[in-house]
Design a protein around this motif. Structure first.
Motif, PDB file in Angstrom:
ATOM      1  N   THR A 145     -63.496 -81.378   1.205  1.00 50.12           N
ATOM      2  CA  THR A 145     -64.278 -82.016   0.144  1.00 50.12           C
ATOM      3  C   THR A 145     -63.411 -82.103  -1.105  1.00 50.12           C
ATOM      4  OG1 THR A 145     -66.347 -81.894  -1.101  1.00 50.12           O
ATOM      5  CG2 THR A 145     -65.323 -79.799  -0.535  1.00 50.12           C
ATOM      6  N   GLY A 147     -63.516 -81.418  -5.013  1.00 49.77           N
ATOM      7  CA  GLY A 147     -64.315 -80.731  -6.036  1.00 49.77           C
ATOM      8  C   GLY A 147     -63.879 -81.188  -7.412  1.00 49.77           C
ATOM      9  N   TYR A 162     -64.001 -71.485  -4.519  1.00 50.56           N
ATOM     10  CA  TYR A 162     -62.834 -71.497  -3.632  1.00 50.56           C
ATOM     11  C   TYR A 162     -62.025 -70.209  -3.753  1.00 50.56           C
ATOM     12  CZ  TYR A 162     -60.119 -73.026  -7.770  1.00 50.56           C
ATOM     13  OH  TYR A 162     -59.533 -73.125  -9.013  1.00 50.56           O
ATOM     14  N   ASN A 197     -69.640 -79.916  -6.971  1.00 54.32           N
ATOM     15  CA  ASN A 197     -69.688 -80.555  -5.657  1.00 54.32           C
ATOM     16  C   ASN A 197     -70.059 -82.029  -5.836  1.00 54.32           C
ATOM     17  OD1 ASN A 197     -70.083 -81.347  -3.027  1.00 54.32           O
ATOM     18  ND2 ASN A 197     -71.667 -79.852  -2.558  1.00 54.32           N
ATOM     19  N   VAL A 264     -61.094 -77.407   0.033  1.00 54.44           N
ATOM     20  CA  VAL A 264     -61.387 -78.270  -1.115  1.00 54.44           C
ATOM     21  C   VAL A 264     -60.094 -78.613  -1.853  1.00 54.44           C
ATOM     22  CG1 VAL A 264     -61.853 -76.326  -2.707  1.00 54.44           C
ATOM     23  CG2 VAL A 264     -62.878 -78.581  -3.153  1.00 54.44           C
TER      24      VAL A 264
END
Length: 360
Positions: A145, A147, A162, A197, A264
């Motif tokens: 993903t 971030g 993280y 997010n 991330v």
């Protein structure tokens, strides 16, 4: 030469009710030029993705009621690229469905899932971050993903925590955190290893399909049973009969929070999810009194901090109003305090109850 294994799923099914009266159920915000740039949000997102991904590999995932709007605004896409949901079922079912379709077409595919209504300023930085993720996902079994570096303790976003110890740019995710209260959000930012997010995901199709199979066996089994008809003339019938049986569940909850191979990249671009009139106000140029204006011609006196949007060239006179949302659209005029913008959803419901669904 673009990589033929690169794919995108552009998520365009939402209603964006906090942008009422411009965004309505029949014509939601992703199909409007919210920023006054000449392009709608879905057009801007499609063109941004096309910097890296072959246009023919960008799939538009939307509700079947928006089919015509998609073809109107993206005339270059073909029927193959428009994946229609016959029912609203959150993000996990539609992502699994699209991933199985893509896997059947190209088992080496790596893909990005991106919302159609976000504002991203530095498109080159965005492309670099996605390229980095694709390189990683094509070599590793990873769910990734992007971030966003938090600018302030926002309570409207979920957060990604993280691994602090990592010196790499790609970091292991410890956990996803729900939308916090203000004090919790402040502590997240002080800790220094929390990101917003943004709901932008990258993975290989083999990794995401494997993750669905492991974490959501029931959902996987429902969609996997249609594999023979995907990308054929019989697909529509299968989806119409089965899509409504899918659980209403987000991909964050279905996969990302359940998996231990989540990574991330802290994004290097400015981002805004354009979720409310206030977030749009933040991104627009302002006049000397801090009024943000889209399309209107304004005469203001003792008026500051207002968000003003009308049809092109409408003259708007505002006197003695501070920090208001002023939006004129067809038969609806909204004049509403910016501080209460989260209540627009409730107001919309009251309008529909009193005057009929037509107004929403």
């Amino acid at each position: 030469m673009q990589n033929k294994n690169y794919y995108a799923i552009l998520m365009a099914g939402g209603v964006g009710s906090r942008f009422w009266p411009v965004s309505t159920q029949d014509f939601p915000k992703q199909f409007h030029d919210m920023l006054g740039t000449g392009d709608t949000l879905i057009q801007k997102t499609f063109n941004r993705l096309a910097n890296l991904i072959p246009k023919e590999n960008i799939f538009i995932l939307t509700n079947e009621r928006y089919n015509d709007l998609v073809f109107e605004q993206l005339p270059e896409v073909t029927k193959r690229q428009v994946v229609l949901e016959p029912a609203m079922r959150n993000t996990a079912p539609c992502i699994l469905y699209a991933a199985l379709k893509i896997q059947k077409e190209n088992e080496d595919a790596v893909m990005i899932v991106a919302p159609s209504d976000h504002w991203i300023e530095d498109e080159d930085a965005f492309t670099d971050n996605v390229q980095q993720a694709f390189d990683f996902c094509s070599k590793n079994d990873a769910l990734m993903t992007l971030g966003i570096q938090p600018a302030f303790p926002n309570t409207g976003y979920g957060y990604i925590e993280y691994d602090k110890s990592s010196e790499e740019n790609i970091k292991g995710v410890n956990q996803f955190r729900e939308k916090p209260d203000y004090e919790t959000a402040k502590s997240f930012i002080e800790q220094g290893n929390f990101l917003w997010n943004a709901g932008i995901f990258m993975w290989s199709v083999s990794s995401v399909v494997k993750a669905f199979k492991a974490n959501q066996p029931k959902l996987f089994s429902l969609f996997e049973s249609g594999i023979d008809v995907y990308n054929t003339d019989f697909e529509d019938d299968f989806i119409r009969d089965n899509y409504g049986k899918a659980e209403n569940i987000s991909v964050d909850y279905a996969l990302m929070e359940q998996s231990n191979n989540v990574f991330v990249i802290p994004a290097t671009f400015d981002w805004n999810d354009l979720g409310t009139w206030g977030s749009l106000y933040d991104k627009l140029d302002k006049d000397s009194d801090g009024n943000a204006v889209v399309n209107a011609k304004t005469l203001t006196e003792d008026a500051s901090g207002n968000m003003i949007r009308t049809k092109a060239d409408k003259v708007v006179v505002v006197d003695g109003l501070q920090d208001y949302i002023i939006v004129d659209k067809d038969e609806v005029l909204l004049i509403f305090p910016k501080t209460k913008e989260q209540d627009i959803k409730k107001v919309l419901q009251k309008v529909k109850d009193k005057f009929g669904e037509h107004y929403g």
